[in-house]
Design a protein around this motif. Structure first.
Motif, short mmCIF file in Angstrom:
data_model
loop_
_atom_site.label_atom_id
_atom_site.label_comp_id
_atom_site.label_asym_id
_atom_site.label_seq_id
_atom_site.Cartn_x
_atom_site.Cartn_y
_atom_site.Cartn_z
N THR A 126 24.35 6.05 72.08
CA THR A 126 25.68 6.13 72.04
C THR A 126 26.37 5.97 73.22
O THR A 126 26.05 6.72 74.24
CB THR A 126 26.25 7.20 71.20
N ILE A 127 27.23 4.74 73.31
CA ILE A 127 27.89 4.47 74.62
C ILE A 127 29.38 4.85 74.64
O ILE A 127 29.82 4.40 73.57
CB ILE A 127 27.77 3.19 75.46
N ILE A 128 29.88 5.82 75.15
CA ILE A 128 31.14 6.12 74.94
C ILE A 128 32.20 5.98 76.38
O ILE A 128 31.74 6.29 77.30
CB ILE A 128 31.28 7.71 74.85
N LYS A 129 33.39 5.12 75.99
CA LYS A 129 34.38 4.72 77.00
C LYS A 129 35.65 5.53 76.74
O LYS A 129 36.29 5.35 75.74
CB LYS A 129 34.35 3.18 77.09
N ASP A 130 36.13 6.26 77.72
CA ASP A 130 37.37 6.75 77.56
C ASP A 130 38.30 5.78 77.71
O ASP A 130 38.75 5.10 78.63
CB ASP A 130 37.63 7.71 78.58
N ILE A 131 39.21 5.75 76.54
CA ILE A 131 40.22 4.39 76.36
C ILE A 131 41.59 5.29 76.18
O ILE A 131 42.57 4.71 75.75
CB ILE A 131 39.93 3.68 75.27
N THR A 132 41.67 6.70 76.57
CA THR A 132 42.83 7.18 76.30
C THR A 132 44.16 6.74 76.96
O THR A 132 45.27 6.28 76.49
CB THR A 132 42.63 8.63 77.02
N GLU A 133 44.21 6.33 78.26
CA GLU A 133 45.06 5.71 78.87
C GLU A 133 45.51 4.34 78.44
O GLU A 133 46.52 3.88 78.44
CB GLU A 133 44.46 5.59 80.41
N HIS A 134 44.23 3.52 78.04
CA HIS A 134 44.53 2.34 77.42
C HIS A 134 45.27 2.27 76.24
O HIS A 134 46.05 1.52 75.85
CB HIS A 134 42.99 1.43 77.54
N LYS A 135 44.86 3.21 75.48
CA LYS A 135 45.58 3.35 74.19
C LYS A 135 47.04 3.70 74.58
O LYS A 135 47.72 3.24 73.74
CB LYS A 135 44.75 4.44 73.24
N LYS A 136 47.23 4.61 75.46
CA LYS A 136 48.72 5.12 75.77
C LYS A 136 49.36 3.89 76.08
O LYS A 136 50.55 3.89 75.90
CB LYS A 136 48.48 6.17 76.74
N ALA A 137 48.52 3.08 77.14
CA ALA A 137 49.37 1.71 77.47
C ALA A 137 49.76 0.97 76.56
O ALA A 137 50.86 0.22 76.50
CB ALA A 137 48.47 1.13 78.61
N GLN A 138 48.92 0.82 75.41
CA GLN A 138 49.10 -0.09 74.27
C GLN A 138 50.39 0.31 73.60
O GLN A 138 51.35 -0.34 73.11
CB GLN A 138 47.83 -0.13 73.38
N ILE A 139 50.25 1.64 73.37
CA ILE A 139 51.50 2.31 72.51
C ILE A 139 52.77 1.95 73.34
O ILE A 139 53.84 1.61 72.70
CB ILE A 139 51.11 3.84 72.22
N ASP A 140 52.71 2.45 74.66
CA ASP A 140 53.77 2.24 75.56
C ASP A 140 54.37 0.82 75.55
O ASP A 140 55.47 0.67 75.32
CB ASP A 140 53.39 2.51 76.94
N LEU A 141 53.66 -0.12 75.43
CA LEU A 141 53.74 -1.63 75.62
C LEU A 141 54.58 -1.89 74.07
O LEU A 141 55.37 -2.64 74.16
CB LEU A 141 52.35 -2.48 75.55
N VAL A 142 53.85 -1.50 73.07
CA VAL A 142 54.29 -1.75 71.59
C VAL A 142 55.89 -1.12 71.77
O VAL A 142 56.91 -1.84 71.50
CB VAL A 142 53.57 -1.19 70.76
N GLU A 143 56.01 0.23 72.27
CA GLU A 143 57.07 0.79 72.25
C GLU A 143 58.27 -0.03 72.95
O GLU A 143 59.41 0.04 72.56
CB GLU A 143 57.23 2.17 72.62
N ALA A 144 57.65 -0.31 74.08
CA ALA A 144 58.80 -1.12 75.07
C ALA A 144 59.15 -2.23 74.50
O ALA A 144 60.19 -2.83 74.70
CB ALA A 144 57.86 -1.24 76.46
N GLU A 145 58.30 -3.13 73.98
CA GLU A 145 58.55 -4.23 73.15
C GLU A 145 59.25 -4.04 72.44
O GLU A 145 60.53 -4.97 72.15
CB GLU A 145 57.28 -5.00 72.82
#
Length: 718
Positions: free
Chosen positions: A146-165
C-alpha cells in the motif's frame, strides 16, 4: 600397448578435469553475475521503498502492518508502533467498508487506487490517496503493498478553488458592474448586469461583434485599445466610450480591461460601469460653472475662455474682433424701489433683447450684476458701433412688469483687437474704462476706448494709492463751513468738510478724491476719521471757552451700511468727551429709501442722542412714508433749488413746498448754497430759519474758522 592405453586414459582424465574446471569456472562467473544483478535490484527496490517520500506499507492478508518505510513518521508514527496493527483502526468509520472492498480486490490480484481519510497520531484527520498492489510469492498472493500519499493540502486547495470559483461566479453574476469577455472580436461572455445595461438578453449578446453596440464615433478608440492589449503593447487600461443600447439610446461607460487566456486562447476581459448619469451631472455642473443661473448666458469665466480662443484664432488668421462692455444705467434704483424680483426680470428681458441684436456666432455674457458683455468675432469698429446702436434702440421700448413700466438705458464701452489690447484682462479693462466714460457723458450712449481714458485711469489709480497714504500719513484735514440762524444772524453750527492736503499737489478738492474713496471702500475709514476728528475739535473749542455749536458730518451710504456706525459714533463721542447733542449726522436720501435696513441703525443713533438730517433733500426719491417713519430731525434743501430762487417760479414752488412739508412733519429745515441777500429774504418769508453758503463763508481751515467765527461769537456773547 599398455603404455598407449595409460596415456590415453590420462589424457582423457586430464581433459575431463580441465573441462570440469572450465565448466565450473563458467558457472561461477554466471552465478557471480546473477548475484550482482540480484544485489543491484535489491538496492533499487530498497531505495524505492525506504527513500520514497510517500508512505509504503506491507500488509498481510488480514490487513495487519508487516512493514513500513520511514515516511510514516510524517503521520506521527514510528515503524515499530504500527507493526501487527490492523489498518482498520486508523480509518474514519464512514470509509471502512469502501476501503475493505479495495483491500479485498488487491487480495484477489487487482491493483486499485482510491482516496479516503485517516487519523494521524495526534488525532487529526488526513486526506490520503491510496494505491493497493497485490504481493505475489511463488505465484501466490501473500500480502498487499500500500502506497499512501498525503493529499490533505491538495484536497483543501481543490475545495478552496471550488469555493472561490463559486464565490467569484456569484460575485460576477450579481455584480452591479457589467462584466464581459471578448474573443476574436466577438462577445463570448456577459454577466446579467451588462445585459441590463445594454437592454439585450444574454443569447442576443453572445457572439455579437463589438461593432454592433459601440457608438460609431468611439469604435476606433475601442478597437485600438483591444488590439494593443492583444499584442501585449498595453497592460490593463481604463478609458471611457459610448455604447448603443438595444433601444438605440446612448450610454457612456467607463471600461477597465486586460488580456487573459480563455479556453486556451487569448481573450479580453473587462468591466463596464454606466457613468451616463455622472457624465450628465458633470455636464450640468460645468454648464452651471460657466453660465449665469439667472439668464443662462455664459458668465465671465466662459467669456475669458472664448475671448482667449478668439485672440489666438485672430492672430493666426490676421483678423480683428470687438468687445462690448455695458451696464444698465440706474439699475440699482429699480432694485431698491421695486425689489430684486422685478430687477431680475429686467435683467432676463434685457438678455433676451441682446440676443436679437447679434449674430448666432457672437457671444453674449453676463459679467456680473447688471454688467454684460458681447464678443464680436471677426468684427471691426463699424460693426461694433452698429451693434451698440441696435442695443440702445432695443432699450427704447420700455419694460413692463406687473403693470409697472420701466425705462432702462445702457452705457456701452467698446474695445477692438488688437488696437486696444491683446489679452482678456487688457481688453476688459479698457472696455470698462470706455463704459464709464460713456456714463460720464450722460449715459445711454457708447464710447470707444482711447489712450486718454487710459491716462485718466492711470491718474485715478495713482490717486488711489496716494489717498491710502494720505489716510496713513495724516494728510487729511477738516474744513468748516458756518451755519447761521438767519433770523438773528447768529452762528448755530458748522458743517465739517474733508480736504486732502497733498505734500506735492497742495489742496485736492473733495470732488477729485471722494468718488475714488467711495469706489475703493476707503470712504469707510475716512468717514470714521472725520467723525472722530470733528468730535475732538468741537470739544477742543468748548474747552477753549467758545460757546458750544453743533458740528455736522456727512455719512456715505457705504459707511452707513458696511461699517459699525453706531459703535464708531459712541466711541468717538466717548473719546472726545463730547455731548451727543453737539454732533449731527447728515445722510443721503438713498440711505433712507431702504427703510427696513436703515431704520434700526437710525433708531440706535437717536438713542445715543445725536441729531440726524437728510442732506441734498429733493434730489433723490423722496417719499412722505419714509419721512414719517424715520427718526429724522432736519431736512437740508439742496443748493440746486436755492440757486434759482427767488427768480425762478418753479424753484420757488419746490422750496416753498419742502419747507411747508417739513413744518407739518415737525422737522427743522436748513438751506444750503445760499449766496445772495435776496435768497435770505425769500427763505425767511417761507419760514426757513437756518442756512449756509458762500453768502456767509466758504469752508475754512480750523484756525481761520476759529478766528473769524468762534472768537467773534465769543465776543458777541460777552
Amino acid at each position: 600397448m599398455e603404455e598407449i592405453t595409460l596415456g590415453l586414459v590420462l589424457g582423457i582424465g586430464i581433459g575431463l578435469i580441465i573441462g570440469t574446471i572450465v565448466i565450473y569456472a563458467s558457472y561461477i562467473r554466471k552465478f557471480s553475475r546473477n548475484y550482482n544483478q540480484y544485489q543491484l535490484n535489491e538496492q533499487y527496490y530498497k531505495s524505492l521503498y525506504e527513500q520514497n517520500p510517500d508512505a509504503v506499507i506491507i500488509f498481510d492478508t488480514e490487513g495487519k502492518f508487516i512493514s513500513a518505510n520511514k515516511a510514516v513518521s510524517a503521520y506521527g508514527f514510528s515503524q515499530d508502533e504500527l507493526l501487527q496493527k490492523p489498518f482498520a483502526e486508523f480509518l474514519l468509520p464512514q470509509d471502512l467498508d469502501r476501503v475493505m472492498g479495495h483491500f479485498s480486490q488487491a487480495l484477489d490480484g487487482k491493483a486499485t487506487a482510491y482516496e479516503c481519510s485517516i487519523f494521524d497520531k495526534e488525532g487529526f484527520q488526513r486526506d490520503i490517496g491510496v494505491t493497493n498492489i497485490p504481493i505475489y510469492v511463488n505465484e501466490k498472493i501473500t500480502g498487499v503493498y500500500t502506497i499512501i500519499k498525503d493529499i490533505t493540502e491538495h484536497k483543501k486547495a481543490q475545495i478552496d478553488l471550488v469555493e472561490a470559483e463559486a464565490k467569484y461566479r456569484s460575485l460576477i453574476e450579481n455584480s452591479l458592474v457589467g462584466v464581459y469577455i471578448i474573443q476574436d472580436g466577438k462577445i463570448v461572455y456577459v454577466n446579467p448586469r451588462l445585459c441590463e445595461m445594454s437592454g439585450y438578453r444574454f443569447d442576443e449578446l453572445y457572439g455579437m461583434g463589438i461593432n454592433e453596440f459601440i457608438f460609431h464615433e468611439d469604435l476606433h478608440l475601442v478597437n485600438e485599445n483591444i488590439q494593443k492589449r492583444v499584442k501585449n503593447e498595453l497592460g490593463s487600461v481604463t478609458y471611457e466610450y459610448r455604447a448603443v443600447r438595444k433601444d438605440k439610446s446612448v450610454l457612456t461607460v467607463e471600461l477597465f480591461g486586460s488580456k487573459i487566456n480563455y479556453n486556451g486562447r487569448d481573450a479580453i476581459i473587462g468591466t463596464l460601469i454606466d457613468i451616463t448619469e455622472r457624465k450628465n451631472n458633470e455636464k450640468m455642473i460645468k454648464h452651471m460653472a460657466y453660465h449665469d443661473q439667472l439668464t443662462d448666458l455664459p458668465n465671465r469665466y466662459l467669456l475669458r475662455e472664448k475671448l482667449n480662443e478668439t485672440v489666438n484664432f485672430s492672430k493666426q488668421n490676421n483678423q480683428r474682433f470687438a468687445l462690448l462692455f455695458m451696464d444698465l444705467d440706474r439699475f440699482k434704483a429699480i432694485n431698491d424701489t421695486m425689489g430684486h424680483e422685478i430687477g431680475d426680470k429686467v435683467l432676463v428681458e434685457f438678455a433676451e433683447r441682446l440676443k436679437g441684436c447679434v449674430n448666432p456666432n457672437d457671444i453674449i455674457s453676463r459679467y456680473g450684476g447688471d454688467e454684460f458683455s458681447i464678443l464680436l468675432p471677426n468684427s471691426n469698429e463699424q460693426r461694433a458701433g452698429e451693434v451698440a446702436e441696435q442695443i440702445i434702440s432695443s432699450l427704447s421700448v420700455p419694460f413692463i412688469f406687473y403693470h409697472h413700466e420701466f425705462m432702462v438705458t445702457p452705457s456701452i464701452g467698446i474695445t477692438v483687437f488688437p488696437n486696444h489690447g491683446e489679452s482678456f484682462g487688457t481688453l476688459i479693462k479698457n472696455a470698462d474704462l470706455a463704459m464709464y466714460h460713456a456714463k460720464s457723458l450722460g449715459k445711454n450712449n457708447f464710447q470707444f476706448f482711447n489712450d486718454e481714458l487710459n491716462k485718466k485711469a492711470q491718474y485715478e489709480l495713482e490717486l488711489e494709492v496716494s489717498l491710502r497714504k494720505a489716510l496713513e500719513q495724516d494728510q487729511l484735514e477738516l474744513y468748516y463751513q458756518p451755519q447761521f440762524n438767519i433770523r438773528n444772524n447768529e452762528l448755530c453750527g458748522a458743517e465739517a468738510l474733508m480736504r486732502w492736503r497733498h505734500p506735492e499737489k497742495g489742496i485736492i478738492p473733495p470732488a477729485a478724491f471722494i468718488p475714488i474713496a467711495e469706489e475703493t471702500g476707503l470712504i469707510i475709514p475716512m468717514g470714521e476719521w472725520a467723525i472722530r476728528t470733528a468730535c475732538m475739535e468741537n470739544k477742543k473749542w468748548q474747552k477753549a471757552g467758545y460757546p458750544p455749536i453743533t458740528v455736522s458730518v456727512n455719512i456715505s451710504a457705504k459707511q452707513f451700511f458696511l461699517s459699525k456706525l453706531v459703535e464708531i459714533v459712541q466711541s468717538a463721542l466717548a473719546d472726545a468727551e463730547l455731548e451727543p447733542k453737539y454732533l449731527e449726522l447728515e445722510i443721503t436720501e438713498s440711505i433712507t429709501m431702504n427703510v427696513e435696513e436703515s431704520i434700526s441703525t437710525l433708531l440706535e443713533l437717536k438713542k445715543i442722542g445725536v441729531k440726524i438730517s437728510i442732506d441734498d433733500f429733493g434730489t433723490g426719491y423722496s417719499s412722505l412714508n419714509y419721512l414719517k417713519r424715520l427718526p429724522i430731525d432736519k431736512l437740508k434743501i439742496d443748493q440746486s433749488f436755492i440757486q434759482e430762487c427767488p427768480s425762478d417760479i418753479n424753484s420757488n414752488t419746490l422750496v416753498r413746498t419742502i419747507i411747508v412739508m417739513a413744518h407739518l412733519l415737525k422737522l427743522q429745515i436748513k438751506a444750503e448754497g445760499v449766496e445772495t441777500q435776496e435768497q435770505i429774504s425769500f427763505l425767511l418769508e417761507q419760514g426757513c430759519q437756518e442756512a449756509q453758503g458762500y453768502f456767509f463763508s466758504k469752508p475754512l481751515p480750523v484756525s481761520e474758522f476759529e478766528t473769524k467765527f468762534m472768537e467773534k461769537r465769543l465776543e458777541n456773547k460777552t
